[in-house]
Structure formats: structure tokens, C-alpha cells
Design a protein around this motif. Structure first.
Motif, short mmCIF file in Angstrom:
data_model
loop_
_atom_site.label_atom_id
_atom_site.label_comp_id
_atom_site.label_asym_id
_atom_site.label_seq_id
_atom_site.Cartn_x
_atom_site.Cartn_y
_atom_site.Cartn_z
N ALA A 81 6.05 13.58 13.49
CA ALA A 81 5.34 14.37 12.48
C ALA A 81 4.80 13.46 11.38
O ALA A 81 3.71 13.66 10.85
CB ALA A 81 6.28 15.42 11.90
N LEU A 82 5.57 12.42 11.04
CA LEU A 82 5.19 11.58 9.92
C LEU A 82 4.18 10.50 10.30
O LEU A 82 3.20 10.26 9.59
CB LEU A 82 6.44 10.91 9.33
N THR A 83 4.43 9.85 11.44
CA THR A 83 3.62 8.66 11.78
C THR A 83 2.71 8.88 12.98
O THR A 83 1.91 8.01 13.32
CB THR A 83 4.53 7.47 12.12
N GLY A 84 2.87 10.00 13.67
CA GLY A 84 2.06 10.23 14.86
C GLY A 84 2.66 9.60 16.10
O GLY A 84 2.09 9.68 17.19
N SER A 85 3.85 8.98 15.96
CA SER A 85 4.52 8.39 17.12
C SER A 85 6.03 8.61 16.98
O SER A 85 6.56 8.62 15.87
CB SER A 85 4.22 6.88 17.17
N SER A 86 6.70 8.78 18.13
CA SER A 86 8.15 8.99 18.07
C SER A 86 8.91 7.68 17.97
O SER A 86 10.14 7.67 17.93
CB SER A 86 8.63 9.73 19.33
N ASP A 87 8.19 6.56 17.95
CA ASP A 87 8.85 5.26 17.91
C ASP A 87 9.52 5.05 16.55
O ASP A 87 8.83 4.95 15.53
CB ASP A 87 7.80 4.16 18.16
N TRP B 146 9.97 2.48 10.68
CA TRP B 146 10.47 1.39 9.82
C TRP B 146 9.29 0.75 9.09
O TRP B 146 9.34 0.53 7.89
CB TRP B 146 11.18 0.30 10.66
N ASP B 147 8.23 0.47 9.87
CA ASP B 147 7.07 -0.19 9.25
C ASP B 147 6.38 0.73 8.26
O ASP B 147 5.91 0.30 7.21
CB ASP B 147 6.08 -0.63 10.34
N TRP B 148 6.32 2.01 8.61
CA TRP B 148 5.70 3.00 7.74
C TRP B 148 6.39 2.98 6.37
O TRP B 148 5.75 2.94 5.33
CB TRP B 148 5.83 4.39 8.39
N LEU B 149 7.71 2.96 6.40
CA LEU B 149 8.47 2.94 5.14
C LEU B 149 8.26 1.62 4.41
O LEU B 149 8.11 1.58 3.19
CB LEU B 149 9.97 3.14 5.42
#
Ligand code: AMP
Ligand code: MG
Length: 687
Positions: free
Chosen positions: A84-90, A95-98
């Protein structure tokens, strides 16, 4: 070894810089290298922690070592959130998004604002995050769970199984972990970029550095009194993991949780908790070492061994000779009140030169009296130890005064404060009076009693089993046939152990027979903490102690450059350390004093202690070859050290004759009468 050379466990914190002095709720790291626990590392803020991790990883990699690094916050969120947040379940994308968005300095970080922003985007400002640690309101971040709604699962699968685990949606408050995820994952994301790291359980652990998520409360029990909880937890969990075999570790790591991550050790709590305090290979010698100088051997023992007994409470009457498990602090000042050091007359302010006459006040002040008051300009009869009454700060000796007609006459000057003792001038209330690991002496009992300490925590007594080996041995009091010898070592060793303050346990004699010896050791290791054997420790046909320890895969034959003393066989049997002492009584006693005594001290929780020696003139001559350190049976007479006429290691009469040892260092030397030699009285060994 379980595939990792260095275990580093980190207790993270989302708090601000916690200052230079080690504190709880700060960042702490526990390091275990090759099974040896290091002192916990205090990291005052996240910048310092990140730099420390970079330095550690760099040096470990340079040394060709594998590192397992654990961090006490979730590596992933409940299912659905990452996508939901990054568009990927990875989760690693998260981690990188944060890392791109969290602003973090030692003084402040943006975690609450970011949580509010995410809430506005994903949950109409009502969730998934909650709790605001700041004074100001943050749009979209509920302070409490009132009106809170969460579009995602509240817990990860692993958290549902871990009793008491907090949800990572809670951004602050006691025990919460949400803030640590926000401030921790960005650091890990940067470390991943800098080093070749595999993150468990998302990636195969094929690199030199692996990250695992830990939750120390899962397996670590309450901290001992003198430990900071966080420091204790990371030290313990590092020890638990390092004690694991490669097989067991791979079972723990065999988990599939591609999105949410998993808590290391979940489902294996009992096994982790059961990690013995000493590793099976704790006596292994470093590669290439097969002939160790005494100092090196002692350093190894000191670093490899650790406390193996429990802790109990005793009162003063039972504390003599026990080992304190905690620091001990005064509960009262000594002296508790200002008092007089002499019998005399007390008055205020001291006085200058010349004759003085003071009116004698009613009554007197004696030791134990509650302090009264003395009117201005008067003196009071006062006796040694009495608390100074109000209005008294100076005492004039009774020998120096004339008393008549209710007046006291004397000549000055008398300095203000003369003949008095200040409150707390010896010990102040709350001051540390004894360190942890102290062997309590009679004087310590006086100190504790005087400062109001009645109960103390001490280490449970170390149970030391003593076993003699050899077909030739018979028991004192029995009939010895030709070729037999009476067992001399066992009575000596049992008595030494009692003198060291441990509990001796007589394990009897064992014949030179491997099965019989095995059965003895099996039975012994369930009832004692450490085993001392004598005889059979070398590498000959009948040296069954060393053969058995070798067979158990946990033995090292320590060839120590010492005379007298053949190899010392050190090993683990059933999780208990075994000291295989030489059979010759002289060598057995010297190896016990030099090696087993300090080692048992550490196992029993005592501070490492070095026997104090003294340089004294020799009363003998001797030429010594280079290579080994030598201990001669010696005693002091007329201010000089004399040594026993024969150095033969079977000469028990010399042991009995001696009152200490002369220690000659490793290099070659010639001693002539009058030369300085180091004498260590038996008293320095506590015997
Ligand atoms: P070992 O280390 O077993 O080869 O023994 C070395 C020497 O010490 C031999 O002469 C043994 O008889 C002697 N010895 C071994 N154990 C004892 C003991 N408990 N009491 C007296 N002498 C012993
Ligand atoms: Mg023997």
C-alpha cells in the motif's frame, strides 16, 4: 562454531542522545567473538551507533570473519502495508522508502510527523499508526487508540506467537517499538548499501554479514542487580546465539516470512535459554598456539570463563568469605553524625591564644546519647564517640582543662573542629563500599555493619569435584601393597578448595580404565560445577583423562611453559569445565595455585586476582635455563627467601616445608645469595 565468528546484538532506541554516561533505554550492543563475551558497548545516539557498526563490520570483514548482527525491531510490517505504501511487497523496498524520508539527528527525529503523513494517506488520519510523543498535535496521528482504526492487521504472524510483543503501529510509550522501526530501518538500509549484507528471512544468508530481527525478552531473563537491563539483554542473547551449533542455528533460521519478517528464536526459546554459560570449545587454543607462556595461558582462561553459579541472599553473619554478586552501597553514613574523637569538653567555635573560662552546662554527652543542645558560651562534658550536641563543634581534651565551680578553664588556642569527626568523613550514605566480585573479609563485615548493610546478594558457592586417577593409588588408612602409593592429591585438593571458599566434593578415585573414568565423569557432572582431576593428563597410554576429554571433542592439552607442571588437560565434560591436573603432587598443587585457583574464581563470580609477590633477597643460588617460568618451594627466614633443597616434583615433603613460592621469570638467569627474587607467600593465594 556455528558459521558465524562474531555475534553482535543491538538494542536500538528512538530516543534522543542519552549523554556520555552509560544509561538504560539507550542503544547498547553485545558482542561475542569466538564464543567469548565482550563488555557491552554503550552507544549514546544513533549517529554514534551507525559509525560504530560501520567500523565493526569493516574490521571484521578485513579479518575474514563472518558476522551475525541482530537488531531489536521488526524488519517488516503486517501484510499489505508495504505494498500500500510503496507499491511493492518487498520489505527491503520499504527500508529504502523510510531511509529517504526519515530525518534523524541525535537531538530530534521526524518519526511522528511521518507517521501522521502516512496515516493521512492510507487510513484517513485514523491509523495505522498511533501515539504522539510530542507536545504539539500532529495532523493524522491519534494520541490514543480512541477513534483509531487500522486498515492493516494489528500484528504480524510472528508477533501473534510472541507473548507480550508490541505492535509496530504504536509509535511510542513504554515498551513500544514503532519508533525504533522508523529510526532503525534507515540505518540498516544504509549499512546494506555499504556492505554485502543478507537480511533474514528475506534473503539467503550467503554473505559475510547477516542481519536478524531479535526480541531479547523472548529468551533473556531478568538482569542481575548490577546490570543495566539493555546491556544485559544484548550480552545474554549474543551468548545464547554463540552457544548454538551450526545445525541448531540453521533450524532456527529456516523460516519463510517473505513480507513480514520473523523474530529470531521464536519457537526455540527453551533451547536458547538452555545455552550453557560455557561453550564446549571454551578451552580451545588459538590457531598455532601449542606452547603458551604462563601469562598468555592466564589471559586465555580469564577471557574464556565466566560465572556459572546462581545468586543468593545472605545476612552478615553468613557473609564471611562469600563473593558479592553486586556492588554494595552504604545505607548510612559513617560516622552517621559529627562526634567527638576524645573524652573532654565540647563548645562552639574554637578559641584563640590565652586563658579561657566557660560555664559548664548541665548533664553530659556520651556515646549513644541523642544529641542535645548546649547554650551559647557554655561547654559540656563529652565522651568519646558521643554525637556533638547542637552548639558544639570543638572539643578540648580533658587532660588540658581544670574543672571547678561549674566552670571549665583551659588555655587556647583550640582550633575550631578540634578533636571531632565529621558526619560521613569515612563513608557517605549511598557511597559504593564494596565492588561486585569481592570476597568478603572480616574487615568488610565491619564496614558493612557500620554503614547499615545487613543483607547482601552473593554468588552461590561453586561446587568443585575432586577425582584422583591411577591404578596405583590406595586410600590413606587402607593397606598398601608393594607398588601402590597412597592418594596424596585428593586430600590436598579438597582442602585447598575449601580454603578458596568453594564447596569441595569428593569424587573418590578412578582406576586407569576409560569406561570406569567415563562413568565417574558422567555422574560427577550432574552434581558439580567444575571438576579437578589429578593424574592421567598427559598423552601417554595410561593418560585416560586427556584421552576421554579429547574423545568428547572438547579438550585442549595446554602445554604451558611452567616448571613444575606437565601439560594441563583442559576440557568440557557434560557442559562442565574439567581441569586435568598433573599427577605429581608438587605439580598438581602448583598448577592448582597458578591456574585452577584464578579460573575457579571467575567461575564462582569473583574478580580476577593476581597473587601478590614481593621482591626479597635470595638465601640461595641457582642457575636457570631460558624458556619456562619456574616456581620453587620457598619460605622466608631472617628476611631472605630460602628454597627447598630438592626440586623433584615428587618431593611432597618440600610442599609441606614451604610457606610460599619463589617465582623465577622465563628468561635464563643466575641467582646468587642477596639477589632480589619474587616471593609469593601462600597467603597471597588465600591459603
Ligand atoms: P600421572 O600424571 O598419572 O602420570 O602421574 C604422575 C606421577 O604422580 C606418578 O608417579 C603417580 O603415581 C603420581 N600420582 C598420581 N596421582 C597421585 C595421587 N593422587 N597421589 C600421589 N601421587 C600421585
Ligand atoms: Mg597415572
Amino acid at each position: 562454531m556455528n558459521g558465524f565468528d562474531t555475534i553482535v546484538m543491538v538494542d536500538w532506541s528512538s530516543g534522543n542522545d542519552s549523554g556520555p554516561k552509560p544509561k538504560k533505554d539507550a542503544i547498547w550492543a553485545g558482542v561475542n567473538r569466538d564464543g567469548v563475551a565482550e563488555d557491552p558497548v554503550y552507544l549514546r545516539n544513533r549517529t554514534v551507533a551507525e559509525e560504530w557498526l560501520v567500523a565493526l563490520f569493516t574490521s571484521e570483514l578485513a579479518a575474514g570473519r563472518r558476522v551475525l548482527a541482530g537488531f531489536d525491531f521488526p524488519f517488516g510490517y503486517p501484510a499489505g502495508y508495504a505494498h500500500a505504501l510503496t507499491g511493492s511487497s518487498d520489505p527491503l523496498g520499504l527500508w529504502d522508502w523510510l531511509e529517504e524520508r526519515v530525518e534523524d539527528t541525535p537531538k530530534t527525529n521526524s518519526r511522528f510527523d511521518l507517521a501522521g503523513m502516512i496515516n493521512l494517506r492510507l487510513g484517513n488520519g485514523k491509523g495505522p499508526f498511533w501515539f504522539n510523543g510530542l507536545q504539539r498535535d500532529i495532523k493524522g496521528l491519534p494520541r490514543t487508540q480512541q477513534g483509531y482504526s487500522n486498515p492493516f492487521p494489528n500484528k504480524r504472524q510472528s508477533e501473534a506467537l510472541a507473548k507480550g510483543a508490541f505492535s509496530c503501529w504504536q509509535m511510542g510509550g513504554a515498551g513500544a517499538v514503532g519508533g525504533q522501526v522508523f529510526t532503525g530501518l534507515p540505518v540498516l538500509a544504509r549499512l546494506r548499501r555499504q556492505f554485502d549484507v543478507a537480511v533474514w528471512p528475506f534473503q539467503p544468508l550467503e554473505t559475510a554479514i547477516a542481519f536478524v530481527e531479535i526480541w531479547p525478552s523472548l529468551t533473556v531473563d531478568a538482569a542481575p542487580e548490577n546490570w543495566i537491563k539493555d546491556a544485559w539483554q544484548v550480552t545474554e542473547i549474543a551468548r545464547q546465539i554463540s552457544a548454538f551449533s551450526a545445525d541448531d542455528l540453521s533450524k532456527i533460521l529456516d523460516i519463510t516470512a517473505p513480507e513480514e519478517g520473523w523474530i529470531f528464536g521464536l519457537g526455540f526459546e527453551t533451547k536458547l535459554k538452555a545455552a550453557p554459560p560455557l561453550r564446549n570449545d571454551c578451552f580451545a587454543l588459538p590457531a598455532g598456539v601449542n606452547w603458551a607462556p604462563v601469562e598468555e595461558a592466564l589471559t586465555l582462561l580469564r577471557s574464556r570463563l565466566t560465572l556459572v553459579t546462581g545468586v543468593e541472599t545472605v545476612t552478615l553473619g553468613a557473609a564471611m568469605g562469600r563473593i558479592s554478586a553486586t556492588q554494595i552501597s552504604a545505607k548510612r553514613a559513617n560516622p552517621p553524625l559529627p562526634n567527638t574523637a576524645v573524652d573532654g569538653y565540647g563548645f562552639a567555635g574554637g578559641c584563640g591564644a590565652g586563658a579561657h573560662v566557660l560555664r559548664l552546662a548541665e548533664g553530659r554527652a556520651a556515646a549513644g546519647d541523642a544529641p542535645g543542645a548546649v547554650p551559647d558560651g557554655q561547654a559540656i562534658r563529652i565522651l568519646t564517640g558521643a554525637a556533638l550536641p547542637a552548639g558544639v563543634d570543638t572539643v578540648v581534651l580533658q587532660e588540658d582543662v581544670d574543672v571547678s565551680d561549674a566552670t571549665v578553664r583551659f588555655s587556647g588556642p583550640v582550633k575550631q573542629g578540634a578533636n571531632t569527626r565529621g558526619a560521613g568523613e569515612d563513608v557517605t550514605n549511598g557511597e559504593t563500599i564494596l565492588s561486585a566480585g569481592r570476597r568478603i573479609t572480616a574487615a568488610d563485615l565491619a564496614l558493612m555493619s557500620a554503614t547499615g548493610v545487613f543483607e547482601i546478594r552473593v554468588c552461590a558457592r561453586l561446587k568443585v569435584g575432586v577425582l584422583s586417577t591411577g591404578d596405583e593409588l590406595v586410600e590413606a588408612g587402607e593397606i598398601a601393597s608393594e607398588g601402590q602409593v597412597f592418594d596424596a592429591n585428593r586430600p590436598m585438593l579438597l582442602a585447598l578448595i575449601a580454603q578458596f571458599g568453594h564447596t569441595p566434593i569428593d569424587l573418590g578415585r578412578a582406576p586407569d580404565d576409560r569406561d570406569a573414568l567415563r562413568a565417574r565423569l558422567d555422574a560427577a557432572c550432574t552434581e558439580v560445577d567444575v571438576i579437578l582431576t589429578s593424574g592421567g593428563a598427559s598423552a601417554g597410554d595410561e593418560d585416560h583423562v586427556s584421552a576421554l576429554l579429547q574423545e568428547a571433542g572438547a579438550m585442549a592439552l595446554w602445554r604451558i611453559a611452567i616448571k613444575p607442571g606437565r601439560p594441563l588437560a583442559l576440557g568440557m565434560w557434560g557442559g562442565k569445565p574439567v581441569f586435568g591436573l598433573p599427577g605429581n603432587p608438587v605439580a598438581a598443587m602448583i598448577c592448582t595455585l597458578i591456574f585452577a585457583r584464578p579460573a575457579m574464581d571467575v567461575l564462582a563470580g569473583a574478580e580476577w586476582s593476581e597473587p601478590q609477590g614481593f621482591d626479597v633477597p635470595a638465601a640461595f643460588s641457582k642457575t636457570k635455563k631460558a624458556g619456562r617460568r619456574e616456581y620453587l618451594r620457598a619460605r622466608m627466614r631472617g628476611g631472605r627467601a630460602e628454597v627447598f633443597a630438592s626440586e623433584g616434583s615428587g618431593r611432597i615433603s618440600g610442599l609441606s616445608w614451604a610457606e610460599g613460592l619463589v617465582e623465577l621469570p622465563e628468561p635464563a638467569m643466575t641467582v646468587s645469595p642477596g639477589d632480589a627474587v619474587r616471593f609469593i607467600p601462600y597467603g597471597s593465594f588465600g591459603i
